[in-house]
Design a protein around this motif. Structure first.
Motif, mmCIF file in Angstrom:
data_model
loop_
_atom_site.group_PDB
_atom_site.id
_atom_site.type_symbol
_atom_site.label_atom_id
_atom_site.label_comp_id
_atom_site.label_asym_id
_atom_site.label_seq_id
_atom_site.Cartn_x
_atom_site.Cartn_y
_atom_site.Cartn_z
ATOM 1 N N VAL A 293 0.864 -1.175 0.000
ATOM 2 C CA VAL A 293 0.000 0.000 0.000
ATOM 3 C C VAL A 293 0.902 1.227 0.000
ATOM 4 O O VAL A 293 1.923 1.249 0.685
ATOM 5 C CB VAL A 293 -0.922 0.012 1.235
ATOM 6 N N HIS A 294 0.521 2.243 -0.758
ATOM 7 C CA HIS A 294 1.354 3.439 -0.883
ATOM 8 C C HIS A 294 0.759 4.623 -0.127
ATOM 9 O O HIS A 294 -0.435 4.913 -0.240
ATOM 10 C CB HIS A 294 1.510 3.830 -2.351
ATOM 11 N N PHE A 295 1.622 5.300 0.619
ATOM 12 C CA PHE A 295 1.325 6.616 1.154
ATOM 13 C C PHE A 295 2.543 7.488 0.893
ATOM 14 O O PHE A 295 3.679 7.062 1.122
ATOM 15 C CB PHE A 295 1.036 6.561 2.660
ATOM 16 N N LEU A 296 2.298 8.684 0.415
ATOM 17 C CA LEU A 296 3.355 9.648 0.125
ATOM 18 C C LEU A 296 2.905 11.017 0.624
ATOM 19 O O LEU A 296 1.696 11.279 0.731
ATOM 20 C CB LEU A 296 3.619 9.725 -1.378
ATOM 21 N N PRO A 297 3.839 11.903 0.912
ATOM 22 C CA PRO A 297 3.425 13.282 1.225
ATOM 23 C C PRO A 297 2.509 13.809 0.130
ATOM 24 O O PRO A 297 2.719 13.536 -1.060
ATOM 25 C CB PRO A 297 4.762 14.039 1.258
ATOM 26 N N PRO A 298 1.459 14.527 0.500
ATOM 27 C CA PRO A 298 0.408 14.881 -0.470
ATOM 28 C C PRO A 298 0.920 15.532 -1.748
ATOM 29 O O PRO A 298 0.454 15.206 -2.847
ATOM 30 C CB PRO A 298 -0.496 15.828 0.323
ATOM 31 N N ARG A 299 1.862 16.449 -1.649
ATOM 32 C CA ARG A 299 2.350 17.117 -2.855
ATOM 33 C C ARG A 299 3.031 16.130 -3.795
ATOM 34 O O ARG A 299 2.812 16.155 -5.010
ATOM 35 C CB ARG A 299 3.309 18.240 -2.460
ATOM 36 N N LEU A 300 3.835 15.231 -3.226
ATOM 37 C CA LEU A 300 4.516 14.233 -4.041
ATOM 38 C C LEU A 300 3.513 13.245 -4.634
ATOM 39 O O LEU A 300 3.635 12.831 -5.791
ATOM 40 C CB LEU A 300 5.565 13.506 -3.206
ATOM 41 N N LEU A 301 2.510 12.868 -3.847
ATOM 42 C CA LEU A 301 1.515 11.930 -4.358
ATOM 43 C C LEU A 301 0.748 12.534 -5.535
ATOM 44 O O LEU A 301 0.446 11.837 -6.510
ATOM 45 C CB LEU A 301 0.556 11.526 -3.241
ATOM 46 N N ARG A 302 0.444 13.819 -5.468
ATOM 47 C CA ARG A 302 -0.232 14.460 -6.599
ATOM 48 C C ARG A 302 0.625 14.393 -7.856
ATOM 49 O O ARG A 302 0.122 14.210 -8.967
ATOM 50 C CB ARG A 302 -0.581 15.912 -6.245
ATOM 51 N N ARG A 303 1.943 14.528 -7.689
ATOM 52 C CA ARG A 303 2.831 14.417 -8.851
ATOM 53 C C ARG A 303 2.829 13.003 -9.409
ATOM 54 O O ARG A 303 2.852 12.789 -10.630
ATOM 55 C CB ARG A 303 4.255 14.804 -8.448
ATOM 56 N N VAL A 304 2.824 12.026 -8.517
ATOM 57 C CA VAL A 304 2.769 10.634 -8.970
ATOM 58 C C VAL A 304 1.483 10.382 -9.732
ATOM 59 O O VAL A 304 1.481 9.763 -10.811
ATOM 60 C CB VAL A 304 2.903 9.677 -7.765
ATOM 61 N N TRP A 305 0.359 10.859 -9.204
ATOM 62 C CA TRP A 305 -0.915 10.673 -9.891
ATOM 63 C C TRP A 305 -0.913 11.370 -11.249
ATOM 64 O O TRP A 305 -1.459 10.841 -12.228
ATOM 65 C CB TRP A 305 -2.053 11.182 -9.017
ATOM 66 N N ALA A 306 -0.305 12.548 -11.333
ATOM 67 C CA ALA A 306 -0.218 13.243 -12.610
ATOM 68 C C ALA A 306 0.602 12.435 -13.613
ATOM 69 O O ALA A 306 0.291 12.416 -14.813
ATOM 70 C CB ALA A 306 0.379 14.634 -12.417
ATOM 71 N N TYR A 307 1.645 11.763 -13.127
ATOM 72 C CA TYR A 307 2.467 10.931 -14.001
ATOM 73 C C TYR A 307 1.646 9.762 -14.550
ATOM 74 O O TYR A 307 1.719 9.435 -15.741
ATOM 75 C CB TYR A 307 3.675 10.416 -13.220
ATOM 76 N N PRO B 222 -6.000 5.222 -14.998
ATOM 77 C CA PRO B 222 -6.733 6.177 -14.165
ATOM 78 C C PRO B 222 -6.762 5.737 -12.698
ATOM 79 O O PRO B 222 -7.219 4.641 -12.375
ATOM 80 C CB PRO B 222 -8.135 6.164 -14.773
ATOM 81 N N ILE B 223 -6.256 6.580 -11.827
ATOM 82 C CA ILE B 223 -6.211 6.252 -10.396
ATOM 83 C C ILE B 223 -7.631 6.240 -9.832
ATOM 84 O O ILE B 223 -8.369 7.223 -9.930
ATOM 85 C CB ILE B 223 -5.354 7.271 -9.627
ATOM 86 N N ARG B 224 -8.009 5.134 -9.205
ATOM 87 C CA ARG B 224 -9.380 4.991 -8.729
ATOM 88 C C ARG B 224 -9.605 5.673 -7.375
ATOM 89 O O ARG B 224 -10.636 6.338 -7.171
ATOM 90 C CB ARG B 224 -9.742 3.502 -8.627
ATOM 91 N N TYR B 225 -8.669 5.505 -6.449
ATOM 92 C CA TYR B 225 -8.892 5.956 -5.065
ATOM 93 C C TYR B 225 -8.107 7.242 -4.816
ATOM 94 O O TYR B 225 -7.172 7.282 -4.019
ATOM 95 C CB TYR B 225 -8.497 4.853 -4.091
ATOM 96 N N ARG B 226 -8.534 8.304 -5.466
ATOM 97 C CA ARG B 226 -7.816 9.572 -5.457
ATOM 98 C C ARG B 226 -8.353 10.449 -4.312
ATOM 99 O O ARG B 226 -9.046 11.439 -4.525
ATOM 100 C CB ARG B 226 -7.987 10.254 -6.820
ATOM 101 N N TRP B 227 -8.012 10.050 -3.102
ATOM 102 C CA TRP B 227 -8.520 10.727 -1.914
ATOM 103 C C TRP B 227 -7.355 11.164 -1.035
ATOM 104 O O TRP B 227 -6.210 10.773 -1.249
ATOM 105 C CB TRP B 227 -9.418 9.776 -1.108
ATOM 106 N N GLY B 228 -7.673 11.923 0.004
ATOM 107 C CA GLY B 228 -6.678 12.337 0.971
ATOM 108 C C GLY B 228 -6.268 11.194 1.889
ATOM 109 O O GLY B 228 -6.892 10.123 1.918
ATOM 110 N N ASP B 229 -5.217 11.424 2.676
ATOM 111 C CA ASP B 229 -4.689 10.383 3.557
ATOM 112 C C ASP B 229 -5.749 9.850 4.511
ATOM 113 O O ASP B 229 -5.902 8.635 4.671
ATOM 114 C CB ASP B 229 -3.510 10.926 4.377
ATOM 115 N N ALA B 230 -6.469 10.739 5.175
ATOM 116 C CA ALA B 230 -7.447 10.305 6.175
ATOM 117 C C ALA B 230 -8.547 9.461 5.540
ATOM 118 O O ALA B 230 -8.983 8.445 6.114
ATOM 119 C CB ALA B 230 -8.049 11.517 6.893
ATOM 120 N N GLU B 231 -8.997 9.869 4.363
ATOM 121 C CA GLU B 231 -10.048 9.111 3.681
ATOM 122 C C GLU B 231 -9.542 7.724 3.279
ATOM 123 O O GLU B 231 -10.267 6.730 3.406
ATOM 124 C CB GLU B 231 -10.543 9.868 2.450
#
Length: 306
Positions: free
Chosen positions: A37-51, A64-73
């Motif tokens: 399971v992946h968790f990354l700092p939010p800014r870095l994760l947004r870059r990964v999703w953009a990639y 297409p990333i399915r579970y595009r939510w914040g850490d808590a969610e």
């Protein structure tokens, strides 16, 4: 940014995941243990999703990333699925990132029940120092992404790091295989060279080593510390590109019953429901004992989950 599945709100699951809890309850398990399971700092994760959105060179297909939510969610959703233990795999793509990533992921684990304290490293002179610090802080699993990092696992600056992990008995989840896109340092040969140097290393090969399944099964049989995770394997999405060979299922069954195959999902960075991973495993028809081992007991033994 491409939208994923909408967050379903309190106590609900998204379409496609409704049967996950019935799956593990039907096996008599206390829940699921997911080592990928992946968790990354939010800014870095947004870059990964953009990639992934751009189907970058190391992705190679629409994703297409399915579970595009914040850490808590995402933590809450894992709880609803019944994932009682999960990693927080972060990984650097250049020098100078890993120590900060470790501080972030270890803090996440400290405040998140069920999250295995996770860390990472990159081939750089400081690596042995910050890996030792992470181990002292309680890290229980490391992530190494040979494909994204673009380095050989036998890089001399990592010899001391691999030695630290082998001595501590702490496993590393290693993306060593070519899938989805191979690079100069992926594949079974570089990983086998690493094991020849550090035969006591505990390593979990991501994606069953796809597409070189046979060679990585060989390594899991040859080295006591080598395990495999199921991440994305046997899903309709992955089977389009790198299907697992049917004639290797008996070996997969034996390794799973021997404690060497563990559930992985790649959550949240998957383009399909989480349930697809479990449905794919059940479709192999390797038996309920195998499913129990893969979905809970093997990780429980590796990480002393109780």
């Amino acid at each position: 940014m491409t939208a994923g599945a909408a967050f379903p709100g309190p106590d609900r699951l998204t379409d496609g995941d409704a049967g996950v809890r019935a799956f593990w309850r039907g096996l008599g398990l206390p829940g699921l243990a997911d080592v990928h399971v992946h968790f990354l700092p939010p800014r870095l994760l947004r870059r990964v999703w953009a990639y992934f959105d751009a189907a970058g060179p190391l992705v190679g297909t629409e994703w297409p990333i399915r579970y595009r939510w914040g850490d808590a969610e995402r933590v809450a959703y894992l709880g609803r699925l019944g994932v009682r233990a999960f990693s927080a795999l972060a990984y650097p793509h250049r020098p100078g990132m890993a120590a900060a990533l470790n501080r972030w992921t270890l803090d996440l684990a400290h405040r998140t029940p069920g999250c295995l304290p996770s860390a990472t490293f990159f081939p750089e002179p400081e690596a042995a120092g910050y890996v030792a610090e992470a181990l002292a802080a309680g890290a229980r699993v490391f992530k190494v992404h040979v494909q994204v990092g673009g380095f050989p696992p036998t890089d001399p600056t990592l010899d001391a790091v691999w030695g630290l992990l082998a001595d501590a008995g702490v496993p590393a989840v290693v993306h060593a295989g070519h899938a989805p896109v191979g690079t100069a340092h992926t594949g079974p040969e570089p990983f086998a060279a690493l094991l020849a140097r550090h035969p006591a290393l505990r390593a979990v090969v991501a994606h069953l080593g796809a597409p070189d399944y046979r060679a990585f099964l060989d390594l899991a049989e040859a080295y006591d510390g080598v395990r495999l995770d199921t991440t994305m394997a046997f899903t309709p999405f992955f089977d389009r590109f790198v299907p697992f060979p049917a004639d290797q299922r008996p070996r997969l069954r034996d390794l799973g019953l021997a404690g060497k195959v563990l559930l992985g999902s790649d959550f949240p960075n998957i383009p399909y429901p989480y349930a697809d991973q479990l449905t794919g495993l059940a479709r192999l028809d390797l038996g309920d004992d195998w499913l129990r081992a893969v979905c809970w007991h093997n990780a429980a033994g590796l990480f002393n989950l109780g």
